[in-house]
Scaffold this motif. Sequence first.
Motif, short mmCIF file in Angstrom:
data_model
loop_
_atom_site.label_atom_id
_atom_site.label_comp_id
_atom_site.label_asym_id
_atom_site.label_seq_id
_atom_site.Cartn_x
_atom_site.Cartn_y
_atom_site.Cartn_z
N PHE A 1 0.83 -1.21 0.00
CA PHE A 1 0.00 0.00 0.00
C PHE A 1 0.87 1.26 0.00
CE2 PHE A 1 -2.29 3.14 2.73
CZ PHE A 1 -3.35 3.41 1.88
N THR A 2 1.82 1.35 0.93
CA THR A 2 2.64 2.57 1.02
C THR A 2 3.60 2.68 -0.16
OG1 THR A 2 4.30 1.44 2.40
CG2 THR A 2 2.50 2.57 3.53
N HIS A 3 4.18 1.54 -0.55
CA HIS A 3 5.13 1.54 -1.66
C HIS A 3 4.50 2.05 -2.95
CE1 HIS A 3 7.09 -0.57 -5.12
NE2 HIS A 3 8.18 -0.14 -4.53
N ALA A 4 3.22 1.75 -3.15
CA ALA A 4 2.55 2.19 -4.37
C ALA A 4 2.64 3.71 -4.52
CB ALA A 4 1.09 1.75 -4.36
N PHE A 5 2.50 4.42 -3.43
CA PHE A 5 2.47 5.88 -3.51
C PHE A 5 3.87 6.47 -3.68
CE2 PHE A 5 -1.33 4.85 -0.82
CZ PHE A 5 -2.24 5.01 -1.84
N LEU B 1 12.10 14.46 -2.90
CA LEU B 1 12.77 14.33 -1.59
C LEU B 1 11.86 13.60 -0.60
CD1 LEU B 1 15.04 14.90 0.39
CD2 LEU B 1 14.05 17.18 0.79
N ILE B 2 10.58 13.93 -0.60
CA ILE B 2 9.64 13.25 0.29
C ILE B 2 9.61 11.75 -0.02
CG2 ILE B 2 7.17 12.99 0.81
CD1 ILE B 2 6.95 16.05 0.45
N ALA B 3 9.52 11.41 -1.32
CA ALA B 3 9.48 9.99 -1.71
C ALA B 3 10.78 9.29 -1.36
CB ALA B 3 9.19 9.87 -3.20
N THR B 4 11.92 9.98 -1.54
CA THR B 4 13.22 9.37 -1.24
C THR B 4 13.37 9.12 0.25
OG1 THR B 4 14.11 10.60 -3.13
CG2 THR B 4 15.69 9.61 -1.62
N LEU B 5 12.93 10.05 1.06
CA LEU B 5 12.95 9.84 2.51
C LEU B 5 12.03 8.69 2.91
CD1 LEU B 5 12.88 13.57 3.65
CD2 LEU B 5 14.76 11.96 4.07
N PRO C 1 8.46 10.59 9.82
CA PRO C 1 7.22 9.82 9.97
C PRO C 1 6.58 9.48 8.62
CG PRO C 1 6.71 12.14 10.15
CD PRO C 1 8.17 12.04 9.75
N LEU C 2 7.36 9.29 7.60
CA LEU C 2 6.81 9.03 6.27
C LEU C 2 6.39 7.57 6.13
CD1 LEU C 2 9.37 11.18 4.29
CD2 LEU C 2 7.06 11.80 4.97
N ALA C 3 5.61 7.29 5.08
CA ALA C 3 4.89 6.02 4.97
C ALA C 3 5.81 4.81 5.01
CB ALA C 3 4.06 6.02 3.69
N GLY C 4 6.94 4.89 4.30
CA GLY C 4 7.83 3.73 4.23
C GLY C 4 8.37 3.30 5.57
N PHE C 5 8.52 4.24 6.49
CA PHE C 5 9.04 3.91 7.82
C PHE C 5 8.13 2.92 8.52
CE2 PHE C 5 8.45 4.78 12.36
CZ PHE C 5 9.70 4.46 12.86
N PHE C 6 6.84 3.15 8.50
CA PHE C 6 5.89 2.33 9.25
C PHE C 6 5.77 0.92 8.66
CE2 PHE C 6 4.63 6.70 10.08
CZ PHE C 6 4.51 6.70 11.46
N ILE D 1 1.40 13.90 -0.80
CA ILE D 1 0.48 13.93 0.35
C ILE D 1 0.17 12.50 0.81
CG2 ILE D 1 -1.86 14.54 1.06
CD1 ILE D 1 -1.64 16.95 -0.89
N PHE D 2 -0.10 11.61 -0.14
CA PHE D 2 -0.33 10.22 0.22
C PHE D 2 0.91 9.61 0.89
CE2 PHE D 2 -3.90 10.20 -2.86
CZ PHE D 2 -4.85 9.54 -2.08
N THR D 3 2.07 9.96 0.39
CA THR D 3 3.32 9.42 0.95
C THR D 3 3.52 9.87 2.38
OG1 THR D 3 4.32 9.35 -1.25
CG2 THR D 3 5.81 9.33 0.62
N ILE D 4 3.10 11.08 2.68
CA ILE D 4 3.22 11.58 4.05
C ILE D 4 2.20 10.91 4.97
CG2 ILE D 4 2.92 13.63 5.51
CD1 ILE D 4 3.94 15.28 3.08
N GLY D 5 0.98 10.72 4.48
CA GLY D 5 -0.09 10.26 5.37
C GLY D 5 -0.39 8.78 5.38
#
Length: 666
Positions: free
Chosen positions: A386-390, A429-433, A440-445, A512-516
């Motif tokens: 789910f998170t990877h898609a975004f 940058l958001i996607a790379t992080l 607290p970005l999506a990939g972390f969780f 926005i999806f990547t952040i949330g």
Amino acid sequence: MHSEQSFILNNVWLIPAIPFLSFLTLGLLIRNFPKKLQDQLSGIVATLAVFSAAVLAYWLAWEYFHLFPAGVAKQALVPWSFEWLRYQENLAVNVGVLVDPISVLLMVVVTTVSSLVHLYSTGYMHGDPGYARYFTWLNLFTFSMLGLVVSPNILQMYVCWELVGASSFLLIGFYFEKPSAVSASKKAFIVTRFADLGFLLGVILLGYYGYNLFASVAPSLHASGLTNVQPFDFAFLTNPEVMNQFMGMSDTFMGMGVLTLSMVLIFMGAAGKSAMFPLHIWLPDAMEGPTPVSALIHAATMVVAGVYLVARMFPVFAASADALLVVMYVGAFTALFAAVIGCTQDDIKRVLAFSTLSQLGYMMFALGVSSMDHPLGYTASMFHLFTHAFFKALLFLGAGALIHAVHSNSIWDMGGLAKKMPVTHATVLIATLAIAGIYPLAGFFSKDEILVAALESGHTGVFAIGLLVAGITAFYMFRIYFVAFWGKPSHHSEHAHEAPISMLIPLIVLAIFTIGAGFVPMADLVSIGHSAGGHHGINWAVAGPSLFVAAAGISFAWFMYVAGGKQRSAALAGALGGVYTTIKQKFYFDEIYLFITKKIVFRFIATPIAWFDRNVVDGGVNLSGWLTRASGAALNSTQTGQVQTYGAWFVGGAVTVTLVLWIFFL
């Protein structure tokens, strides 16, 4: 029940149907319009169709997860179904739609990413001579994946599975005037066809033995409310009683039972579609297609289909521990193998392709470390899908904006783009992080959940590989970021400028999806088995080391490519010598496959078969034709038209017959 009053729960078929109707409209009607009008209408019609499907998918998710909220067992619903094929009394195949947590999740993912890719493509593909053709095939691709996701039985899934393969062939080879694009499309199609042979054999095995079991278990299934179930239905194949019967079978092949063999064969198909080692070779070359297609393939359609298949059949995989171990080991090795190669590639899309391979490996080994009693990895895998898609769609579309600006795929032709392309810079940058696993970005969780699942299941070796891959991922992704945005500008980037608004809007929405997306309570939505789907909150015993290795990877990338420039990285590559060259050449797997196919398969298998076909099969047919013509020519010589000749033949024949009768019967 609430579903009886819900329009969307009773009409889920509209979600795949709308892109399909748009595909037919574009392919059969709009193609007959003048070229300019075709281009104006095709992008609008295709994009509106997928956005409409996305709205319905979100409506469905709202209705379904309110119908079965957290703490309530989520039932699988088949609100629409009809009989398609009937082979005999107890063997039929239905076509329908299946609504359960993972099908709803994938419908949301596919329609979200696809709709944004369609919108992005209206700007990216503007002016392309194949503009209308592109959107026609993009709609077909979206429909194929949605049809696969909602399939209530494995045969319908297989049909849509092959449609996904056909769609990818058309889109990867979109620039058919380029030999490299044609080769890439054929490579993807052929490799996945070999893998799908395993899938088909697994389906046949399950169907054969499932049919033999059907009569004995049907009464208990009917008693439990499964009145319309068929041997190929997932409701039948994943039923505990059916799996126990499968496990009790004494039939074996090479030491494997029926269930294990079936699952290994089905995983072969999943490994091909999700490009797991050693069937990974097609995915990097698939970058020859338009960049938005790459985003769709990598984020929401083709490559995640394999992970979805294993998740869909997870109860059956879990019943065979050996098959699940295969999934785990292949996934873990692919994650590490692809991450190492990603460190050496210079084509930005190829780096992202190997990144996808690595992240798919994460999803696979997360499923592999799970069981029905400890299903955290199952939930974590779906969470990461789910998170990877975004963030992966955002990375590819961001890469497309960079390529659009500098007209080159090489990261070394970029540089200094942070100020020239501020929106693209911020979103990338958001996607790379996120892919680096930074809080607290999506990939972390989602990555944290996978690592926790591996550790808590007792697979410490797999956990260590996952942790190492997290650090390598952070390194090679920030290698792209630092070189492209903060590196020394090249002549390619002198006149670079921000992408048009139709390309920027999808980037912002995906950011926005990547952040949330990481804050979605996935454990409450998607779970399986006999216990809770996953823990709630952050496990800092795992998240701490994960953040540390990610920070180490980012720091090393800065040291190599910002503080040291290209000279330091070149010096390291020179010091590694043959090791670096081997990794950069992808461990020469393409060359190995070419050697096996050309020097062994073609020479010792294909050539003798071709000779046999040409000389024996075709020769036999040609010989029969020659004999017919020759005998006809010989008989033709007897047709003189002279009465005397016919009389002589008649008298000679009569004398011959008389002599034969006299010798043998007198």
